[in-house]
Design a protein around this motif. Sequence first.
Motif, mmCIF file in Angstrom:
data_model
loop_
_atom_site.group_PDB
_atom_site.id
_atom_site.type_symbol
_atom_site.label_atom_id
_atom_site.label_comp_id
_atom_site.label_asym_id
_atom_site.label_seq_id
_atom_site.Cartn_x
_atom_site.Cartn_y
_atom_site.Cartn_z
ATOM 1 N N GLU A 61 8.113 23.986 -9.771
ATOM 2 C CA GLU A 61 7.429 23.039 -8.902
ATOM 3 C C GLU A 61 7.942 21.633 -9.202
ATOM 4 O OE1 GLU A 61 2.907 21.838 -7.553
ATOM 5 O OE2 GLU A 61 3.199 22.849 -9.474
ATOM 6 N N ILE A 62 8.177 20.857 -8.151
ATOM 7 C CA ILE A 62 8.587 19.465 -8.256
ATOM 8 C C ILE A 62 7.439 18.614 -7.721
ATOM 9 C CG2 ILE A 62 10.269 17.720 -7.535
ATOM 10 C CD1 ILE A 62 11.462 20.017 -9.200
ATOM 11 N N VAL A 63 7.040 17.598 -8.479
ATOM 12 C CA VAL A 63 6.007 16.664 -8.047
ATOM 13 C C VAL A 63 6.652 15.285 -7.928
ATOM 14 C CG1 VAL A 63 3.804 15.578 -8.613
ATOM 15 C CG2 VAL A 63 4.182 17.980 -9.191
ATOM 16 N N VAL A 64 6.511 14.683 -6.754
ATOM 17 C CA VAL A 64 7.032 13.337 -6.512
ATOM 18 C C VAL A 64 5.848 12.419 -6.273
ATOM 19 C CG1 VAL A 64 8.419 11.897 -4.970
ATOM 20 C CG2 VAL A 64 9.193 14.210 -5.535
ATOM 21 N N GLU A 65 5.775 11.348 -7.051
ATOM 22 C CA GLU A 65 4.708 10.360 -6.888
ATOM 23 C C GLU A 65 5.303 9.116 -6.249
ATOM 24 O OE1 GLU A 65 2.925 9.813 -10.731
ATOM 25 O OE2 GLU A 65 1.759 11.654 -10.527
ATOM 26 N N GLU A 66 4.554 8.547 -5.293
ATOM 27 C CA GLU A 66 4.999 7.356 -4.579
ATOM 28 C C GLU A 66 3.824 6.397 -4.437
ATOM 29 O OE1 GLU A 66 8.145 9.092 -1.400
ATOM 30 O OE2 GLU A 66 6.075 9.780 -1.154
ATOM 31 N N GLU A 67 4.140 5.112 -4.345
ATOM 32 C CA GLU A 67 3.102 4.110 -4.120
ATOM 33 C C GLU A 67 3.390 3.366 -2.821
ATOM 34 O OE1 GLU A 67 3.182 1.477 -7.486
ATOM 35 O OE2 GLU A 67 5.034 0.525 -6.847
ATOM 36 N N LEU A 68 2.317 2.955 -2.149
ATOM 37 C CA LEU A 68 2.427 2.216 -0.906
ATOM 38 C C LEU A 68 2.974 0.822 -1.194
ATOM 39 C CD1 LEU A 68 1.776 2.172 2.165
ATOM 40 C CD2 LEU A 68 -0.450 1.209 1.546
ATOM 41 N N ILE A 69 3.960 0.407 -0.425
ATOM 42 C CA ILE A 69 4.502 -0.946 -0.551
ATOM 43 C C ILE A 69 3.600 -1.857 0.271
ATOM 44 C CG2 ILE A 69 6.482 -2.441 -0.117
ATOM 45 C CD1 ILE A 69 8.261 0.071 -0.366
ATOM 46 N N GLN A 70 2.987 -2.833 -0.395
ATOM 47 C CA GLN A 70 2.041 -3.734 0.254
ATOM 48 C C GLN A 70 2.774 -4.843 1.013
ATOM 49 O OE1 GLN A 70 -1.342 -3.325 0.068
ATOM 50 N NE2 GLN A 70 -1.085 -1.512 -1.199
ATOM 51 N N GLY A 71 2.130 -5.354 2.056
ATOM 52 C CA GLY A 71 2.616 -6.539 2.754
ATOM 53 C C GLY A 71 3.610 -6.283 3.868
ATOM 54 N N LEU A 72 3.842 -5.039 4.216
ATOM 55 C CA LEU A 72 4.753 -4.741 5.322
ATOM 56 C C LEU A 72 3.948 -4.492 6.589
ATOM 57 C CD1 LEU A 72 7.220 -2.266 3.549
ATOM 58 C CD2 LEU A 72 7.522 -4.715 3.925
ATOM 59 N N SER A 73 4.588 -4.649 7.732
ATOM 60 C CA SER A 73 3.900 -4.402 9.001
ATOM 61 C C SER A 73 3.920 -2.913 9.366
ATOM 62 C CB SER A 73 4.557 -5.225 10.117
ATOM 63 O OG SER A 73 5.919 -4.866 10.245
ATOM 64 N N PHE A 74 4.530 -2.115 8.514
ATOM 65 C CA PHE A 74 4.573 -0.667 8.730
ATOM 66 C C PHE A 74 4.337 0.007 7.376
ATOM 67 C CE2 PHE A 74 8.770 -2.318 7.930
ATOM 68 C CZ PHE A 74 9.294 -1.469 6.969
ATOM 69 N N GLU A 75 3.986 1.274 7.418
ATOM 70 C CA GLU A 75 3.691 2.003 6.193
ATOM 71 C C GLU A 75 4.989 2.482 5.555
ATOM 72 O OE1 GLU A 75 1.586 6.111 5.649
ATOM 73 O OE2 GLU A 75 0.047 4.570 5.963
ATOM 74 N N ALA A 76 5.193 2.137 4.288
ATOM 75 C CA ALA A 76 6.370 2.579 3.542
ATOM 76 C C ALA A 76 5.963 2.821 2.094
ATOM 77 C CB ALA A 76 7.473 1.528 3.612
ATOM 78 N N TYR A 77 6.597 3.800 1.476
ATOM 79 C CA TYR A 77 6.287 4.164 0.100
ATOM 80 C C TYR A 77 7.529 4.047 -0.770
ATOM 81 C CZ TYR A 77 1.762 6.003 1.516
ATOM 82 O OH TYR A 77 0.484 6.121 1.975
ATOM 83 N N ARG A 78 7.289 3.726 -2.050
ATOM 84 C CA ARG A 78 8.352 3.640 -3.048
ATOM 85 C C ARG A 78 8.104 4.751 -4.066
ATOM 86 N NH1 ARG A 78 8.542 -1.676 -4.324
ATOM 87 N NH2 ARG A 78 6.354 -1.573 -4.887
ATOM 88 N N ARG A 79 9.174 5.488 -4.390
ATOM 89 C CA ARG A 79 9.060 6.564 -5.380
ATOM 90 C C ARG A 79 8.824 5.944 -6.765
ATOM 91 N NH1 ARG A 79 11.656 11.905 -5.310
ATOM 92 N NH2 ARG A 79 12.394 11.174 -3.296
ATOM 93 N N THR A 80 7.820 6.439 -7.450
ATOM 94 C CA THR A 80 7.527 5.938 -8.794
ATOM 95 C C THR A 80 7.778 6.991 -9.865
ATOM 96 O OG1 THR A 80 5.191 6.526 -8.560
ATOM 97 C CG2 THR A 80 5.826 4.265 -7.988
ATOM 98 N N GLY A 81 7.902 8.243 -9.468
ATOM 99 C CA GLY A 81 8.161 9.284 -10.459
ATOM 100 C C GLY A 81 8.521 10.604 -9.826
ATOM 101 N N THR A 82 9.400 11.329 -10.494
ATOM 102 C CA THR A 82 9.767 12.691 -10.099
ATOM 103 C C THR A 82 9.595 13.560 -11.334
ATOM 104 O OG1 THR A 82 11.384 11.849 -8.504
ATOM 105 C CG2 THR A 82 11.591 14.164 -9.140
ATOM 106 N N TYR A 83 8.866 14.645 -11.193
ATOM 107 C CA TYR A 83 8.542 15.494 -12.333
ATOM 108 C C TYR A 83 8.878 16.947 -12.040
ATOM 109 C CZ TYR A 83 5.810 11.392 -13.517
ATOM 110 O OH TYR A 83 5.415 10.103 -13.778
ATOM 111 N N LEU A 84 9.428 17.622 -13.036
ATOM 112 C CA LEU A 84 9.693 19.051 -12.990
ATOM 113 C C LEU A 84 8.599 19.716 -13.817
ATOM 114 C CD1 LEU A 84 11.815 21.314 -12.264
ATOM 115 C CD2 LEU A 84 12.703 20.948 -14.572
ATOM 116 N N MET A 85 7.846 20.606 -13.217
ATOM 117 C CA MET A 85 6.777 21.304 -13.914
ATOM 118 C C MET A 85 7.388 22.502 -14.639
ATOM 119 S SD MET A 85 4.389 19.337 -12.971
ATOM 120 C CE MET A 85 2.877 20.117 -13.431
ATOM 121 N N VAL A 86 7.280 22.517 -15.972
ATOM 122 C CA VAL A 86 7.887 23.567 -16.789
ATOM 123 C C VAL A 86 6.777 24.374 -17.445
ATOM 124 C CG1 VAL A 86 9.448 24.070 -18.704
ATOM 125 C CG2 VAL A 86 9.888 22.090 -17.221
#
Length: 104
Positions: free
Chosen positions: A31-56
């Motif tokens: 399983e791969i888990v990708v965490e992202e956070e919302l980039i504030q202050g834009l006129s549209f919704e966009a996310y920035r990747r903050t972490g990628t994890y491999l579940m072992v």
Amino acid sequence: MLTRSTRSMVTFSNDFTIGDNQRELPAGTYEIVVEEELIQGLSFEAYRRTGTYLMVRGRGSNAGQTTMQMTTQEDLEHAMACDRALSETTNDSEAALSPQKDTT
């Protein structure tokens, strides 16, 4: 801060290593888990990747335990490309394609 997580599965056909971690992991589905956070202050919704994890999943004396191994998208893609290349090499080898001759 608004965050989101997405989960996906990846299957490795061969044992593999990922990133700088030299611990070899067995072939299988992970399983791969990708965490992202919302980039504030834009006129549209966009996310920035903050972490990628491999579940072992633990094996042997660690069975029942699962660890989240932090990695990068680039390391994950590299490990997947190496796995595909190794599988193609193995499938294209003469030994894999040629049946053994009966010498009796």
